[in-house]
Enzyme design. Structure first.
Site, PDB file in Angstrom:
ATOM      1  N   LYS A 285       6.608  -1.738   2.099  1.00  0.00           N
ATOM      2  CA  LYS A 285       5.226  -1.302   2.701  1.00  0.00           C
ATOM      3  C   LYS A 285       4.167  -2.242   2.447  1.00  0.00           C
ATOM      4  O   LYS A 285       3.253  -1.991   1.719  1.00  0.00           O
ATOM      5  CB  LYS A 285       4.994   0.026   2.315  1.00  0.00           C
ATOM      6  CG  LYS A 285       4.241   0.784   3.023  1.00  0.00           C
ATOM      7  CD  LYS A 285       4.099   2.335   2.565  1.00  0.00           C
ATOM      8  CE  LYS A 285       2.925   3.202   3.227  1.00  0.00           C
ATOM      9  NZ  LYS A 285       3.208   3.333   4.660  1.00  0.00           N
TER      10      LYS A 285
ATOM     11  N   TYR B  10       0.658  -1.167  -0.045  1.00  0.00           N
ATOM     12  CA  TYR B  10      -0.063   0.062  -0.079  1.00  0.00           C
ATOM     13  C   TYR B  10       0.768   1.237  -0.143  1.00  0.00           C
ATOM     14  O   TYR B  10       2.176   1.111   0.426  1.00  0.00           O
ATOM     15  CB  TYR B  10      -0.943   0.022   1.204  1.00  0.00           C
ATOM     16  CG  TYR B  10      -0.443   0.363   2.431  1.00  0.00           C
ATOM     17  CD1 TYR B  10       0.584  -0.571   3.011  1.00  0.00           C
ATOM     18  CD2 TYR B  10      -0.766   1.517   3.097  1.00  0.00           C
ATOM     19  CE1 TYR B  10       0.983  -0.129   4.497  1.00  0.00           C
ATOM     20  CE2 TYR B  10      -0.023   1.865   4.191  1.00  0.00           C
ATOM     21  CZ  TYR B  10       0.828   0.898   4.995  1.00  0.00           C
ATOM     22  OH  TYR B  10       1.379   1.453   6.173  1.00  0.00           O
TER      23      TYR B  10
ATOM     24  N   ARG C 108       8.483   3.791  -4.394  1.00  0.00           N
ATOM     25  CA  ARG C 108       8.824   3.001  -3.080  1.00  0.00           C
ATOM     26  C   ARG C 108       7.804   1.634  -3.412  1.00  0.00           C
ATOM     27  O   ARG C 108       8.119   0.652  -2.900  1.00  0.00           O
ATOM     28  CB  ARG C 108       8.315   3.591  -2.039  1.00  0.00           C
ATOM     29  CG  ARG C 108       8.359   2.675  -0.714  1.00  0.00           C
ATOM     30  CD  ARG C 108       8.260   3.459   0.689  1.00  0.00           C
ATOM     31  NE  ARG C 108       7.118   4.069   0.656  1.00  0.00           N
ATOM     32  CZ  ARG C 108       6.690   4.892   1.869  1.00  0.00           C
ATOM     33  NH1 ARG C 108       7.585   5.171   2.649  1.00  0.00           N
ATOM     34  NH2 ARG C 108       5.506   5.372   1.970  1.00  0.00           N
TER      35      ARG C 108
ATOM     36  N   LEU D 130      10.928   1.262   7.361  1.00  0.00           N
ATOM     37  CA  LEU D 130      10.632   1.952   6.342  1.00  0.00           C
ATOM     38  C   LEU D 130      11.152   2.981   5.917  1.00  0.00           C
ATOM     39  O   LEU D 130      11.226   3.833   6.590  1.00  0.00           O
ATOM     40  CB  LEU D 130       8.790   2.225   6.471  1.00  0.00           C
ATOM     41  CG  LEU D 130       8.341   2.165   5.006  1.00  0.00           C
ATOM     42  CD1 LEU D 130       8.149   1.231   4.061  1.00  0.00           C
ATOM     43  CD2 LEU D 130       6.932   3.131   5.217  1.00  0.00           C
TER      44      LEU D 130
ATOM     45  N   GLU E 258      11.969   2.688  14.578  1.00  0.00           N
ATOM     46  CA  GLU E 258      11.137   3.639  14.162  1.00  0.00           C
ATOM     47  C   GLU E 258       9.742   3.840  14.887  1.00  0.00           C
ATOM     48  O   GLU E 258       9.569   2.787  16.079  1.00  0.00           O
ATOM     49  CB  GLU E 258      10.674   3.479  12.467  1.00  0.00           C
ATOM     50  CG  GLU E 258       9.961   2.323  12.244  1.00  0.00           C
ATOM     51  CD  GLU E 258       9.805   1.866  10.713  1.00  0.00           C
ATOM     52  OE1 GLU E 258       9.751   3.060   9.962  1.00  0.00           O
ATOM     53  OE2 GLU E 258       9.722   0.828  10.420  1.00  0.00           O
TER      54      GLU E 258
ATOM     55  N   HIS F  78      -0.761 -21.358  -0.419  1.00  0.00           N
ATOM     56  CA  HIS F  78       0.625 -20.503  -0.036  1.00  0.00           C
ATOM     57  C   HIS F  78       1.125 -19.759  -1.404  1.00  0.00           C
ATOM     58  O   HIS F  78       1.314 -18.706  -1.469  1.00  0.00           O
ATOM     59  CB  HIS F  78       1.413 -21.032   1.057  1.00  0.00           C
ATOM     60  CG  HIS F  78       0.773 -21.074   2.208  1.00  0.00           C
ATOM     61  ND1 HIS F  78      -0.422 -21.820   2.527  1.00  0.00           N
ATOM     62  CD2 HIS F  78       1.109 -20.697   3.460  1.00  0.00           C
ATOM     63  CE1 HIS F  78      -0.446 -21.533   4.078  1.00  0.00           C
ATOM     64  NE2 HIS F  78       0.252 -20.832   4.423  1.00  0.00           N
TER      65      HIS F  78
ATOM     66  N   ARG G 135      -7.468 -21.624  -2.114  1.00  0.00           N
ATOM     67  CA  ARG G 135      -6.312 -21.108  -1.310  1.00  0.00           C
ATOM     68  C   ARG G 135      -5.010 -21.763  -1.266  1.00  0.00           C
ATOM     69  O   ARG G 135      -5.036 -22.998  -0.982  1.00  0.00           O
ATOM     70  CB  ARG G 135      -6.954 -20.728   0.159  1.00  0.00           C
ATOM     71  CG  ARG G 135      -5.727 -20.363   1.233  1.00  0.00           C
ATOM     72  CD  ARG G 135      -6.499 -20.160   2.373  1.00  0.00           C
ATOM     73  NE  ARG G 135      -5.565 -19.636   3.417  1.00  0.00           N
ATOM     74  CZ  ARG G 135      -4.726 -20.359   4.186  1.00  0.00           C
ATOM     75  NH1 ARG G 135      -4.519 -21.778   3.936  1.00  0.00           N
ATOM     76  NH2 ARG G 135      -4.060 -19.811   5.037  1.00  0.00           N
TER      77      ARG G 135
HETATM   78  C1  LIG Z   1       6.258   1.902   9.679  1.00  0.00           C
HETATM   79  C2  LIG Z   1       6.314   3.259   9.238  1.00  0.00           C
HETATM   80  N1  LIG Z   1       7.409   3.788   9.141  1.00  0.00           N
HETATM   81  C3  LIG Z   1       7.642   5.067   8.527  1.00  0.00           C
HETATM   82  C4  LIG Z   1       6.546   5.619   8.082  1.00  0.00           C
HETATM   83  C5  LIG Z   1       6.442   7.019   7.476  1.00  0.00           C
HETATM   84  O1  LIG Z   1       6.587   6.939   5.942  1.00  0.00           O
HETATM   85  P1  LIG Z   1       6.140   8.323   5.049  1.00  0.00           P
HETATM   86  O2  LIG Z   1       6.893   9.255   5.272  1.00  0.00           O
HETATM   87  O3  LIG Z   1       6.200   7.593   3.577  1.00  0.00           O
HETATM   88  O4  LIG Z   1       4.506   8.277   5.218  1.00  0.00           O
HETATM   89  C6  LIG Z   1       5.070   4.819   7.972  1.00  0.00           C
HETATM   90  C7  LIG Z   1       3.957   5.536   7.133  1.00  0.00           C
HETATM   91  O5  LIG Z   1       2.837   4.950   7.317  1.00  0.00           O
HETATM   92  C8  LIG Z   1       5.062   3.789   8.379  1.00  0.00           C
HETATM   93  O6  LIG Z   1       4.041   3.007   8.400  1.00  0.00           O
END
Ligand SMILES: Cc1ncc(COP(=O)(O)O)c(C=O)c1O
Length: 282
Positions: free
Chosen positions: A146, A31, A50, A202, A178, A101, A99
């Site tokens: 993501k 997403y 990304r 991320l 984070e 895997h 279904r």
């Molecule tokens: C785990 C995580 N880290 C960092 C971010 C920040 O990313 P962005 O600056 O692209 O929104 C997000 C955004 O959803 C996130 O889910």
């Protein structure tokens, strides 16, 4: 509200996916979230880059060009009469019965997009900052992708809400990775410290802009993991994401942090976002 699903613009409530969709069964999907200011989308190409990186990593074909996807975002903005729009885009490996895997041969990816009014944090709230809690980072070893596998993040954000906090700052082996849905920064000795872009976090698109703005402003950035204890000794702590830009953190686990309000580094960096958005006004 009009949303987009597999090539069609439909009333939001009529957008339904198959119960065998792999996004639902396996979290087999990606997403992105990005937004517009005064109808101008910011960072959309970076967000789609990304997504393409994630798609390569999980071997998911994305048969749409960036221009096609960006076109859908613009159309949804218009159809919903929005000016400051938060776009949510999800792509999954699609539905296949029965279904299994392993990847089915005949599945076609599912794509959908929604648009809603984006909220901008009022200046007083932004200046005051938010509370956070810390939690162990229980996620997998590919947090750079993501994916829609957000259960650990959802549990962390729920714990934050139950503790009256905005986000949970995740820590692995005594170091900050984070937030539940944000990147995290600590300012010490005039330098911004943040976790390097690697599979533990991320690579936030907002983080990327912060690094660019910091370079332009002559603010040094150290991309190395910093110890959890720094959260309480740093001059400033702040978090970033597309929906908040930069928010200072004033209290962590009930103890004062980050000087208690927005500090000069967060202010200077946020200033660059604000200027950029003002420049988007017609
Ligand atoms: C785990 C995580 N880290 C960092 C971010 C920040 O990313 P962005 O600056 O692209 O929104 C997000 C955004 O959803 C996130 O889910």
């Amino acid at each position: 509200v009009i949303s987009y699903l597999n090539g069609e613009y439909l009333p939001h409530d009529r957008c339904t996916v198959h119960i065998d969709d792999r996004g639902l069964l396996f979290g087999d999907g990606l997403y992105e979230v990005w937004r517009s200011h005064h109808k101008v989308f910011f960072g959309d190409r970076e967000h789609l880059a990304r997504m393409r990186y994630g798609a390569e990593q999980i071997r998911l074909a994305l048969p749409w060009s960036d221009d096609e996807i960006i076109g859908v975002a613009h159309r949804l903005q218009e159809l919903n009469g929005l000016t400051d729009t938060l776009i949510y885009l999800q792509v999954t490996r699609g539905a296949a019965t029965p279904r299994t895997h392993h990847f089915p041969k005949d599945a076609r990816p599912t794509i959908f997009m929604t648009a809603r009014a984006a909220k901008t944090t009022p200046w007083e709230e932004r200046q005051a900052g938010v509370k956070c809690i810390t939690l162990p980072d229980l996620r997998w070893a590919r947090c750079d992708i993501k994916t829609v596998n957000l259960l650990p993040n959802a549990l962390a954000r729920q714990a934050a809400v139950e503790n009256g906090a905005y986000d949970a700052i995740l820590c692995r082996d005594g170091f900050v990775t984070e937030g539940g849905a944000t990147n995290v920064y600590a300012v010490a000795g005039g330098k911004v410290h943040t976790h390097p872009k690697n599979p533990r976090v991320l690579g936030g698109i907002t983080r990327g802009f912060i690094l660019t703005f910091a370079a332009e402003l002559g603010i040094p950035v150290i991309e190395e993991p910093f110890p959890r204890e720094w959260l309480w000794t740093a001059d400033e702590v702040f978090i970033s994401s597309v929906s908040i830009d930069i928010l200072p953190v004033n209290c962590i686990d009930g103890r004062p942090a980050g000087g208690g309000k927005m500090g000069p580094v967060a202010r200077a960096l946020y200033g660059r976002f604000h200027e950029t958005y003002q420049g988007m006004k017609l």
